[in-house]
Design a protein around this motif. Structure first.
Motif, PDB file in Angstrom:
ATOM      1  N   GLN A 327       0.849  -1.191   0.000  1.00 13.30           N
ATOM      2  CA  GLN A 327       0.000   0.000   0.000  1.00 13.30           C
ATOM      3  C   GLN A 327       0.885   1.242   0.000  1.00 13.30           C
ATOM      4  N   PRO A 328       0.426   2.302  -0.623  1.00  9.96           N
ATOM      5  CA  PRO A 328       1.212   3.528  -0.566  1.00  9.96           C
ATOM      6  C   PRO A 328       1.157   4.138   0.836  1.00  9.96           C
ATOM      7  N   ILE A 329       2.195   4.875   1.170  1.00 10.99           N
ATOM      8  CA  ILE A 329       2.223   5.514   2.490  1.00 10.99           C
ATOM      9  C   ILE A 329       1.224   6.663   2.542  1.00 10.99           C
ATOM     10  N   THR A 330       0.421   6.658   3.593  1.00 10.41           N
ATOM     11  CA  THR A 330      -0.524   7.767   3.792  1.00 10.41           C
ATOM     12  C   THR A 330      -0.362   8.287   5.213  1.00 10.41           C
ATOM     13  N   LEU A 331      -0.990   9.421   5.462  1.00 10.15           N
ATOM     14  CA  LEU A 331      -0.941   9.994   6.806  1.00 10.15           C
ATOM     15  C   LEU A 331      -1.557   9.017   7.812  1.00 10.15           C
ATOM     16  N   GLU A 332      -2.666   8.415   7.392  1.00  9.65           N
ATOM     17  CA  GLU A 332      -3.350   7.452   8.253  1.00  9.65           C
ATOM     18  C   GLU A 332      -2.398   6.320   8.646  1.00  9.65           C
ATOM     19  N   MET A 333      -1.700   5.803   7.631  1.00  9.84           N
ATOM     20  CA  MET A 333      -0.762   4.709   7.887  1.00  9.84           C
ATOM     21  C   MET A 333       0.335   5.172   8.842  1.00  9.84           C
ATOM     22  N   ALA A 334       0.855   6.358   8.611  1.00  2.13           N
ATOM     23  CA  ALA A 334       1.936   6.868   9.459  1.00  2.13           C
ATOM     24  C   ALA A 334       1.472   6.945  10.900  1.00  2.13           C
ATOM     25  N   LYS A 335       0.252   7.430  11.112  1.00  8.59           N
ATOM     26  CA  LYS A 335      -0.255   7.569  12.481  1.00  8.59           C
ATOM     27  C   LYS A 335      -0.385   6.202  13.153  1.00  8.59           C
ATOM     28  N   THR A 336      -0.858   5.211  12.399  1.00  7.79           N
ATOM     29  CA  THR A 336      -1.029   3.883  12.985  1.00  7.79           C
ATOM     30  C   THR A 336       0.319   3.222  13.252  1.00  7.79           C
ATOM     31  N   VAL A 337       1.162   3.220  12.237  1.00  6.72           N
ATOM     32  CA  VAL A 337       2.424   2.495  12.363  1.00  6.72           C
ATOM     33  C   VAL A 337       3.310   3.110  13.443  1.00  6.72           C
ATOM     34  N   LEU A 338       3.237   4.399  13.592  1.00 14.01           N
ATOM     35  CA  LEU A 338       4.183   5.057  14.481  1.00 14.01           C
ATOM     36  C   LEU A 338       3.581   5.488  15.809  1.00 14.01           C
ATOM     37  N   ARG A 339       2.390   4.978  16.122  1.00 12.05           N
ATOM     38  CA  ARG A 339       1.735   5.521  17.316  1.00 12.05           C
ATOM     39  C   ARG A 339       2.571   5.313  18.578  1.00 12.05           C
ATOM     40  N   ASP A 340       3.301   4.202  18.627  1.00 11.80           N
ATOM     41  CA  ASP A 340       4.087   3.984  19.853  1.00 11.80           C
ATOM     42  C   ASP A 340       5.263   4.947  19.978  1.00 11.80           C
ATOM     43  N   VAL A 341       5.870   5.329  18.862  1.00  8.14           N
ATOM     44  CA  VAL A 341       6.983   6.275  18.987  1.00  8.14           C
ATOM     45  C   VAL A 341       6.513   7.709  19.121  1.00  8.14           C
ATOM     46  N   ILE A 342       5.360   7.991  18.526  1.00  3.29           N
ATOM     47  CA  ILE A 342       4.975   9.392  18.501  1.00  3.29           C
ATOM     48  C   ILE A 342       4.189   9.806  19.730  1.00  3.29           C
ATOM     49  N   GLY A 343       3.484   8.892  20.372  1.00  2.00           N
ATOM     50  CA  GLY A 343       2.710   9.195  21.582  1.00  2.00           C
ATOM     51  C   GLY A 343       3.024  10.545  22.214  1.00  2.00           C
ATOM     52  N   ASP A 344       2.422  10.868  23.279  1.00  2.00           N
ATOM     53  CA  ASP A 344       2.585  12.211  23.818  1.00  2.00           C
ATOM     54  C   ASP A 344       3.800  12.301  24.732  1.00  2.00           C
ATOM     55  N   LYS A 345       4.955  12.434  24.082  1.00  2.00           N
ATOM     56  CA  LYS A 345       6.174  12.466  24.888  1.00  2.00           C
ATOM     57  C   LYS A 345       6.600  13.888  25.196  1.00  2.00           C
ATOM     58  N   LYS A 346       5.883  14.823  24.576  1.00  2.00           N
ATOM     59  CA  LYS A 346       6.262  16.221  24.736  1.00  2.00           C
ATOM     60  C   LYS A 346       6.261  16.591  26.213  1.00  2.00           C
ATOM     61  N   LYS A 347       7.313  17.229  26.629  1.00  2.00           N
ATOM     62  CA  LYS A 347       7.363  17.630  28.031  1.00  2.00           C
ATOM     63  C   LYS A 347       6.338  18.724  28.262  1.00  2.00           C
ATOM     64  N   LYS A 437      14.765  30.188  29.243  1.00  2.00           N
ATOM     65  CA  LYS A 437      13.911  29.289  28.478  1.00  2.00           C
ATOM     66  C   LYS A 437      14.545  27.914  28.362  1.00  2.00           C
ATOM     67  N   GLU A 438      15.846  27.950  28.088  1.00  2.00           N
ATOM     68  CA  GLU A 438      16.548  26.681  27.938  1.00  2.00           C
ATOM     69  C   GLU A 438      16.427  25.880  29.231  1.00  2.00           C
ATOM     70  N   HIS A 439      16.637  26.585  30.300  1.00  2.00           N
ATOM     71  CA  HIS A 439      16.547  26.005  31.629  1.00  2.00           C
ATOM     72  C   HIS A 439      15.190  25.353  31.863  1.00  2.00           C
ATOM     73  N   ILE A 440      14.160  26.102  31.533  1.00  2.00           N
ATOM     74  CA  ILE A 440      12.800  25.632  31.791  1.00  2.00           C
ATOM     75  C   ILE A 440      12.444  24.453  30.895  1.00  2.00           C
ATOM     76  N   THR A 441      12.780  24.564  29.603  1.00  2.00           N
ATOM     77  CA  THR A 441      12.364  23.510  28.707  1.00  2.00           C
ATOM     78  C   THR A 441      13.154  22.229  28.927  1.00  2.00           C
ATOM     79  N   ARG A 442      14.366  22.368  29.447  1.00  2.00           N
ATOM     80  CA  ARG A 442      15.127  21.144  29.741  1.00  2.00           C
ATOM     81  C   ARG A 442      14.737  20.524  31.056  1.00  2.00           C
ATOM     82  N   GLY A 443      14.043  21.298  31.857  1.00  2.00           N
ATOM     83  CA  GLY A 443      13.534  20.752  33.129  1.00  2.00           C
ATOM     84  C   GLY A 443      14.575  20.762  34.205  1.00  2.00           C
TER      85      GLY A 443
END
Ligand code: ADP
Ligand code: MG
Length: 443
Positions: A327-347, A437-443
C-alpha cells in the motif's frame, strides 16, 4: 577590560554557548570607533556577529563605560611555525604505500559521508568544523571535540571526516569507538601486548575516536588514551573526539585529559530545527526510494523533534510497512504504524516551573511574583514570568492571571507587551531570557 567583558557575557549566556563561542576569541583593539575581535575563522565570526554581536558590544560598553560599541571580527592568522611543521608531516607520508593499510584499519562506515549529511542551522557549525579538519588535517583545529545529544549526527560526522580524508590522501586513519579501544586495552594487558597497541595507535596520522564519554571511570584506559593523545598531538597528528557531553561535564574523566579536549575547538550539534528535519526526511526518502507524501513529511517533522535516528527509523518502518502491505504511504498509515513512537512524549511545562525558574534567576520569592507589590525589583521579573508562561505553554491570559494571585487578563497582556518591547531594545535581556527558556524547557 577583556576579562571583565567575558565575565559579563558568561553570566548572560548558557555555559556551553560561552565555551563554544566566547572562550576562543580575544580582543585585538578597542578604539572609539569600535572593537576588533579575533576569531578562528570567517564562519565563526559571521555566526558570532549575528547571534551575539549586540551582546558583545553591550558588554564592552558597560565594562568600559560609555556608549554602545560596534564590534568587528578579524580572522586569526595561522601560526607559521605550527603549520610548517604539520605540513611537513603530511607531506612526508609516501603516497601509495600506506593507503591500503590505512583504509583497512579504518573501519569507516562508507554511508556516513559529507555528501549524505544534511546541513541546517542546528549542525552547520559542527559541519563546518569537521569539513575544515577533513580538508586540512592537523592544521585547522586540533583536537576537534564534537559534542551533542543522542542521534544528532556525531558518529556520522566523524566517519565523514575519515571517508573524506581516505578518499583524497594516503594518511593512515584509525576510527575506533571508545568501547573498542577499552577492549583493546584490556586484552593488551591480559596478553601482555601493550607495546603492540601503542605502536598501532601512535603510528596513525589521524585518530577518530567515538563516544569518549565511555572513558568515564576507566582509569587504565584513560591513562593509555592520555599517552596516545599526547604522542599524536606532539607529532602534529589530527585527533577528533565525539562525546554526548561537554568536557567539563564528565566528572569521572581525569582533569588532565579533559583539559586536553579543550585545547582545540569544541563544536556542538543541536537538535535539528523543523526545516532541517524536513530536509533530512526528503533526502532520506529519496535515497531509500520511499515515496513520502508532503503531509506525511510534515507529520513526521512536527512530531519527532529531538533525534535524527528516530526520524530515520520511522521512515524505514513506514517504508517496510508500505512494501509489505503493498500500500502507498498515507498519513493514516503513518499515524497507525508510528503511534508507539509518537505518543505524547512532549514535556509539559507547568506554570509553576516557570515561576520557580524566574524566582531563582532573579532572586525573588514566588509569593512576591504572585503578589501585587510594585517595587522596582519585582515588576520586571513578574512580567518576565508572565511573558514566559504565555510563550512556553498553551495557557490563556485569564489562566495565567489566576496563577499569579488572581490578576486580570489585561494585566497579563500588558506584561507580555512590555516584555516584548523591552526585548527589542535590550540584547542582554534577550540573552537572559534565552538562558531561562533553555533552563525551563530542559527541566
Ligand atoms: P550520534 O552518533 O550523535 O548518536 P549518529 O551520527 O549515529 O548520531 O546519527 C544517527 C542517524 O541519523 C544516522 O543514521 C545518521 O546518518 C543520521 N543523521 C544524523 N544527522 C544527520 C544529518 N544532518 N543528515 C543526514 N543524516 C543524519
Ligand atoms: Mg554515535
Amino acid at each position: 577590560l577583556w576579562d571583565d567583558t567575558l565575565a559579563y557575557v558568561r553570566e548572560r549566556v548558557p555555559r556551553q554557548v560561552f565555551e563554544t563561542w566566547f572562550a576562543p576569541i580575544r580582543l585585538e583593539a578597542l578604539e572609539d570607533s569600535g572593537a576588533k575581535i579575533v576569531v578562528p575563522n570567517k564562519f565563526f565570526g559571521d555566526w558570532l556577529g549575528e547571534h551575539y554581536g549586540d551582546l558583545l558590544g553591550d558588554a564592552i560598553a558597560r565594562v568600559r563605560g560609555g556608549p554602545k560599541v560596534d564590534v568587528s571580527f578579524t580572522i586569526e592568522k595561522p601560526r607559521l611555525e605550527e603549520s610548517e611543521q604539520s605540513g611537513e608531516v603530511v607531506g612526508t607520508v609516501p603516497k601509495g604505500t600506506v593507503a591500503p593499510r590505512g583504509r583497512k584499519h579504518a573501519h569507516l562506515n562508507p554511508k556516513y559521508t559529507f555528501g549524505t549529511f544534511v546541513v541546517g542551522g542546528s549542525n552547520q557549525f559542527a559541519h563546518a568544523a569537521c569539513m575544515a579538519v577533513a580538508e586540512q588535517p592537523a592544521r585547522a583545529y586540533n583536537p576537534l571535540f564534537i559534542y551533542g545529544g543522542v542521534g544528532l549526527g556525531k558518529t556520522h560526522l566523524l566517519n565523514a571526516i575519515g571517508n573524506h580524508v581516505a578518499e583524497r590522501t594516503d594518511l593512515r586513519i584509525a576510527y575506533v569507538t571508545t568501547e573498542q579501544f577499552t577492549n583493546e586495552v584490556i586484552n593488551s594487558i591480559r596478553y601482555d601486548k601493550m607495546i603492540d597497541l601503542r605502536r598501532r595507535y601512535r603510528n596513525v596520522d589521524m585518530l577518530l575516536i567515538d563516544d569518549i564519554q565511555f572513558l568515564a571511570g576507566k582509569e587504565r584506559t584513560q591513562e593509555e588514551f592520555f599517552h596516545t593523545f599526547n604522542a599524536l598531538y606532539e607529532a602534529h597528528k589530527q585527533i577528533v573526539v565525539t562525546s554526548d557531553r561537554f568536557p567539563k561535564e564528565m566528572p569521572d574523566i581525569e582533569e588532565r585529559l579533559r583539559s586536553r579536549f579543550e585545547w582545540g575547538l569544541i563544536a556542538d550539534l543541536q537538535a535539528p530545527d523543523v526545516e532541517t528535519r524536513i530536509a533530512i526526511l526528503r533526502k532520506k526518502s529519496e535515497d531509500e526510494g520511499v515515496t513520502l507524501p508532503e503531509e506525511v513529511v510534515q507529520f513526521l517533522a512536527n512530531n519527532m523533534k529531538s533525534n535524527i535516528r528516530e526520524l530515520e527509523g520511522s521512515l524505514v518502518r513506514l517504508g517496510a510497512y508500505s512494501s509489505l502491505t503493498a500500500q502507498p504511504i498515507t498519513l493514516e498509515m503513518a499515524k497507525t504504524v508510528l503511534r508507539d513512537v509518537i505518543g505524547d512524549k512532549k514535556k509539559i511545562i507547568a506554570l509553576d516551573d516557570i515561576q520557580e525558574a524566574v524566582s531563582a534567576r532573579f532572586h525573588v520569592k514566588i509569593a512576591d511574583l504572585k503578589s501585587r507589590r510594585r517595587s522596582k525589583t519585582l515588576v520586571q521579573p513578574r512580567q518576565i514570568a508572565m511573558y514566559l508562561c504565555r510563550e512556553l505553554t498553551d495557557a490563556s491570559f485569564p489562566e495565567i492571571g489566576r496563577h499569579f494571585g488572581g490578576k486580570d487578563h489585561t494585566t497579563i497582556m500588558h506584561a507580555c507587551k512590555q516584555v516584548a518591547k523591552a526585548l527589542e531594545a535590550d540584547a542582554t535581556l534577550r540573552a537572559t531570557l534565552e538562558t531561562l527558556k533553555e533552563h525551563i524547557t530542559r527541566g
